[in-house]
Write a protein that holds these residues in place. Structure first.
Motif, PDB file in Angstrom:
ATOM      1  N   GLU A   1      10.716   0.719  10.023  1.00 13.15           N
ATOM      2  CA  GLU A   1      11.199  -0.522  10.385  1.00 13.15           C
ATOM      3  C   GLU A   1      10.129  -1.522  10.507  1.00 13.15           C
ATOM      4  N   THR A   2      10.066  -2.254   9.504  1.00  9.24           N
ATOM      5  CA  THR A   2       8.967  -3.296   9.332  1.00  9.24           C
ATOM      6  C   THR A   2       9.257  -4.546  10.294  1.00  9.24           C
ATOM      7  N   GLY A   3      10.520  -4.506  10.735  1.00 10.45           N
ATOM      8  CA  GLY A   3      10.901  -6.006  11.493  1.00 10.45           C
ATOM      9  C   GLY A   3      11.309  -6.880  10.574  1.00 10.45           C
ATOM     10  N   TYR A   4      11.401  -6.586   9.620  1.00 12.37           N
ATOM     11  CA  TYR A   4      11.832  -7.645   8.418  1.00 12.37           C
ATOM     12  C   TYR A   4      13.127  -7.069   7.678  1.00 12.37           C
ATOM     13  N   GLN A   5      14.010  -6.179   8.238  1.00 14.57           N
ATOM     14  CA  GLN A   5      14.720  -5.562   7.303  1.00 14.57           C
ATOM     15  C   GLN A   5      16.363  -6.603   7.535  1.00 14.57           C
TER      16      GLN A   5
ATOM     17  N   ILE B   1       2.737 -13.326   6.374  1.00 16.08           N
ATOM     18  CA  ILE B   1       1.837 -13.353   5.201  1.00 16.08           C
ATOM     19  C   ILE B   1       2.660 -12.656   3.951  1.00 16.08           C
ATOM     20  N   TYR B   2       4.180 -12.669   4.319  1.00 14.42           N
ATOM     21  CA  TYR B   2       4.635 -11.904   3.062  1.00 14.42           C
ATOM     22  C   TYR B   2       4.753 -12.744   1.832  1.00 14.42           C
ATOM     23  N   HIS B   3       4.668 -13.918   1.809  1.00 12.00           N
ATOM     24  CA  HIS B   3       4.508 -14.714   0.841  1.00 12.00           C
ATOM     25  C   HIS B   3       3.244 -15.246   0.169  1.00 12.00           C
TER      26      HIS B   3
ATOM     27  N   ASN C   1       0.443 -12.889   1.067  1.00 12.63           N
ATOM     28  CA  ASN C   1      -0.455 -11.617   0.908  1.00 12.63           C
ATOM     29  C   ASN C   1       0.444 -10.478   1.067  1.00 12.63           C
ATOM     30  N   PRO C   2       1.662 -10.320   0.089  1.00 16.92           N
ATOM     31  CA  PRO C   2       2.823  -9.300   0.437  1.00 16.92           C
ATOM     32  C   PRO C   2       1.717  -7.967   0.177  1.00 16.92           C
ATOM     33  N   ASP C   3       0.764  -7.760  -0.299  1.00 17.95           N
ATOM     34  CA  ASP C   3       0.289  -6.249  -0.571  1.00 17.95           C
ATOM     35  C   ASP C   3      -0.059  -6.058   1.129  1.00 17.95           C
ATOM     36  N   GLU C   4      -1.058  -7.009   1.656  1.00 19.61           N
ATOM     37  CA  GLU C   4      -1.430  -6.631   2.795  1.00 19.61           C
ATOM     38  C   GLU C   4      -0.281  -6.595   3.801  1.00 19.61           C
ATOM     39  N   CYS C   5       0.797  -7.375   3.849  1.00 22.27           N
ATOM     40  CA  CYS C   5       2.017  -7.238   4.738  1.00 22.27           C
ATOM     41  C   CYS C   5       2.694  -5.701   4.503  1.00 22.27           C
ATOM     42  N   CYS C   6       2.555  -5.340   3.143  1.00 25.54           N
ATOM     43  CA  CYS C   6       3.361  -4.149   2.986  1.00 25.54           C
ATOM     44  C   CYS C   6       2.421  -2.930   3.466  1.00 25.54           C
ATOM     45  N   ARG C   7       1.004  -3.316   3.446  1.00 28.37           N
ATOM     46  CA  ARG C   7       0.217  -1.969   3.995  1.00 28.37           C
ATOM     47  C   ARG C   7       0.368  -2.020   5.090  1.00 28.37           C
ATOM     48  N   LEU C   8       0.116  -3.269   6.100  1.00 24.01           N
ATOM     49  CA  LEU C   8       0.167  -3.028   7.576  1.00 24.01           C
ATOM     50  C   LEU C   8       1.618  -2.598   7.857  1.00 24.01           C
ATOM     51  N   ARG C   9       2.930  -3.057   7.407  1.00 29.61           N
ATOM     52  CA  ARG C   9       4.057  -2.716   8.019  1.00 29.61           C
ATOM     53  C   ARG C   9       4.845  -1.704   7.334  1.00 29.61           C
ATOM     54  N   LYS C  10       4.146  -0.899   6.319  1.00 31.02           N
ATOM     55  CA  LYS C  10       4.806   0.079   5.639  1.00 31.02           C
ATOM     56  C   LYS C  10       3.754   1.342   5.312  1.00 31.02           C
ATOM     57  N   ILE C  11       2.734   1.149   4.824  1.00 34.96           N
ATOM     58  CA  ILE C  11       1.831   2.274   4.564  1.00 34.96           C
ATOM     59  C   ILE C  11       1.025   2.920   5.573  1.00 34.96           C
TER      60      ILE C  11
ATOM     61  N   GLY D   1      15.058  -4.451  -0.050  1.00 36.28           N
ATOM     62  CA  GLY D   1      13.940  -4.129   1.114  1.00 36.28           C
ATOM     63  C   GLY D   1      14.094  -5.081   2.119  1.00 36.28           C
ATOM     64  N   CYS D   2      12.846  -5.737   2.410  1.00 35.90           N
ATOM     65  CA  CYS D   2      12.684  -6.463   3.562  1.00 35.90           C
ATOM     66  C   CYS D   2      13.339  -7.903   2.954  1.00 35.90           C
ATOM     67  N   TRP D   3      14.012  -8.624   3.933  1.00 38.40           N
ATOM     68  CA  TRP D   3      14.620  -9.922   3.527  1.00 38.40           C
ATOM     69  C   TRP D   3      13.669 -10.976   3.019  1.00 38.40           C
ATOM     70  N   PRO D   4      12.721 -11.077   3.447  1.00 43.42           N
ATOM     71  CA  PRO D   4      11.665 -12.243   2.895  1.00 43.42           C
ATOM     72  C   PRO D   4      11.615 -11.918   1.312  1.00 43.42           C
ATOM     73  N   CYS D   5      11.460 -10.798   0.939  1.00 42.35           N
ATOM     74  CA  CYS D   5      11.148 -10.129  -0.300  1.00 42.35           C
ATOM     75  C   CYS D   5      12.087  -9.622  -1.259  1.00 42.35           C
ATOM     76  N   THR D   6      13.367  -9.902  -1.108  1.00 38.17           N
ATOM     77  CA  THR D   6      14.595  -9.393  -1.707  1.00 38.17           C
ATOM     78  C   THR D   6      15.519 -10.504  -1.937  1.00 38.17           C
TER      79      THR D   6
ATOM     80  N   ARG E   1      13.002  -7.964  -6.008  1.00 36.72           N
ATOM     81  CA  ARG E   1      11.963  -7.623  -5.221  1.00 36.72           C
ATOM     82  C   ARG E   1      10.762  -8.394  -5.480  1.00 36.72           C
ATOM     83  N   TRP E   2      10.146  -8.881  -4.533  1.00 38.70           N
ATOM     84  CA  TRP E   2       8.923  -9.679  -4.707  1.00 38.70           C
ATOM     85  C   TRP E   2       8.866 -10.544  -5.828  1.00 38.70           C
ATOM     86  N   ALA E   3      10.190 -11.267  -6.115  1.00 36.82           N
ATOM     87  CA  ALA E   3      10.266 -12.022  -7.182  1.00 36.82           C
ATOM     88  C   ALA E   3       9.116 -13.035  -7.162  1.00 36.82           C
TER      89      ALA E   3
END
Ligand code: SF4
Length: 242
Positions: free
Chosen positions: A71-75, A114-116, A118-128, A204-209, A222-224
């Motif tokens: 639950e990233t908070g962005y679903q 930071i999803y737009h 630095n999405p890699d860092e956002c995914c790292r912190l909120r998912k990985i 995925g998350c709404w900001p990135c879908t 996804r991450w268009a």
């Protein structure tokens, strides 16, 4: 009891053998072998809903695995509502696994989302990072990936060692197609995310879908605009996970 890590050779042989078995048989095998040491991730995509339906068919055994959603908070609200429908339909609990920081705390720390940027860092912190934390308590996890979704996933075994997270990874739908998944959903009247009917084949998350256009790849939404096709959970490249 924690099972000792199996050898890579044994896992490869097992995976090859399981190629001929149905996802239901693979799931049943996984639950019988790992029981409470099995975790099952779901983002409530079409494939995840199929696996939850198959799991529920196992009867009381279905209560053994720890089922969770990152639950990233962005679903999307539709995704969160689907969790409720699924829990009600199958009598299973899908636990939320959340990042250490709330969305508000993280955005305050970075001065905004930071999803737009630095999405890699956002995914790292909120998912990985949260995934790594939860998986350390298990011997195996079930994912709903299909090989034909991304180049990274093309190499997925039915069963393999997940060196990124340090446990066995089981992908019962690895050799299924999108058509197989949707045929199962229609046949078994499986609940699914209504966004799929509004042009979102992958959610995925709404900001990135975003919805996909006619003729686009199913994951094009996804991450268009970014050179990114994976959040990092299933990619084989190393991502800092602490
Ligand atoms: Fe952040 Fe987007 Fe990754 Fe979700 S998908 S964690 S919003 S970058």
């Amino acid at each position: 009891m924690t099972l000792p890590p199996p050898s890579r050779e044994a896992l490869t042989a097992l995976s090859n053998c399981l190629e001929e078995h149905s996802p239901q048989e693979i799931l049943a095998w996984a639950v019988k072998i790992y029981g409470e040491r099995l975790a099952m991730a779901t983002a409530f995509g079409a494939e995840g809903c199929v696996l939850l339906d198959m799991l529920a068919q196992l009867g009381p055994l279905a209560k053994l695995p720890f089922i969770f959603n990152l639950e990233t908070g962005y679903q999307f609200p539709e995704t969160l509502a689907l969790r409720e429908r699924i829990q009600e339909r199958y009598g299973l609990t899908v636990h939320f696994v959340r990042p250490k920081e709330t969305v508000e705390q993280m955005e305050a720390r970075f001065g905004g989302p930071i999803y737009h940027t630095n999405p890699d860092e956002c995914c790292r912190l909120r998912k990985i990072v949260p995934l790594r934390k939860v998986l350390k308590d298990f011997d195996a996890w079930v994912s709903a990936i299909r090989r034909d979704q991304t180049p990274d996933r093309a190499q997925a075994g039915i069963v393999e060692w997940d060196s990124k997270f340090g446990l066995v990874k089981i992908s019962p739908l690895a050799n299924w197609t999108r058509e197989d998944v949707w045929a199962y959903i229609r046949t078994h009247n499986v609940p699914y995310n209504p966004l799929h009917d509004r042009g979102y084949p992958s959610i995925g998350c709404w900001p990135c879908t975003r919805p996909v256009r006619e003729g686009e790849d199913e994951r094009a939404g996804r991450w268009a605009g970014f050179q990114k096709t994976e959040c990092g959970l299933h990619s084989r490249r190393t991502v800092r996970s602490s």
